[in-house]
Design an enzyme around this catalytic site. Structure first.
Site: not given
Length: 247
Positions: A41, A43, A104, A195
């Protein structure tokens, strides 16, 4: 006179042994040292792109039950652990569903006060410096933004990285103050307006859920190119990202 008869093994058995040894070595490396992951993705744009293949250092923070394949509850907590650093890009197990891996940036350590105010990250009441750093365009079909403003953040220890600000006054640009509890961490995506992270349903991430630190992009395919389409690699390879360190 005694003759010594040497027992010769067949070439087939020798090849089988080499293959078994190679497989065992690969399992050990993947389980304890480095594991490849794919970025699915946007994010973490612009730091990590959809189609990036990365190596994750699994011994950077020691090991927990989530470091190993399967769902065996071998032990609790972490062994041979070392503390992650603010600014690390971390792979971890999603707290509400530990079978899912997330990636992250770690922005909050235990005891920190974290808040977003008008799109600026505040750590313990102090704003993280944020300066314009050009624009970014994506080749990902589900997130095809072009000329998205890029802002470079610099943490108090000098760690610096780029973030995206797609939507002025987005839903994550103004939050309540979060207090990170002991043994937990606060995670945010570099693509701040796209995100799912600790501001939302991810919540605080327990130390036990950390899998490892992202270290390097070793392969990267753009334009939603499936890995199996080898014939499309030359045209869609992001050559400049190969063996790129993750900052």
């Amino acid at each position: 006179m005694t003759k010594t008869v040497e027992k010769q093994q067949s070439p087939l058995w020798e090849n089988i042994k080499v293959i078994i040894q190679a497989l065992l070595l690969a399992v050990v490396i993947r389980t304890f040292l480095f594991q490849p992951f794919t970025i699915p993705s946007g994010s973490m744009m612009p730091t990590l792109l959809v189609g990036d293949y990365i190596f994750v250092n699994k011994f950077a923070y020691g090991f927990s039950k989530y470091s190993f394949p399967g769902t065996f509850n071998l032990f609790s907590g972490r062994i041979f652990g070392s503390e992650p650093k603010r600014g690390d890009v971390v792979v971890f197990r999603f707290p509400p569903n530990p079978s899912v891996d997330y990636i992250k940036r770690l922005v909050g350590l235990p005891g920190d006060h974290i808040q977003m105010i008008d799109g600026v990250l505040y750590i313990n009441g102090k704003p993280v410096p944020k300066v314009p750093d050009g624009t970014f365009s994506s080749d990902y079909s589900l997130d095809p933004g072009s000329h998205i403003p890029v802002y470079r953040e610099t943490l108090s220890d000098g760690k610096t990285y780029d973030t995206l600000d797609q939507i002025p006054d987005g839903p994550g640009d103004n939050t309540r103050e979060f207090i990170v509890p002991p043994g937990h961490y606060f995670m945010m995506g570099d693509n701040r307006d796209n995100s799912a992270d600790s501001r939302f349903d991810v919540g605080m991430v327990p130390a036990e859920n950390l899998v490892g630190r992202a270290t390097m992009v070793f392969f990267s395919l753009g334009h939603d190119t499936p890995f199996s389409h080898i014939w499309d690699w030359p045209a869609n390879m992001r050559w400049g990202r190969l063996f790129k360190a993750v900052q």
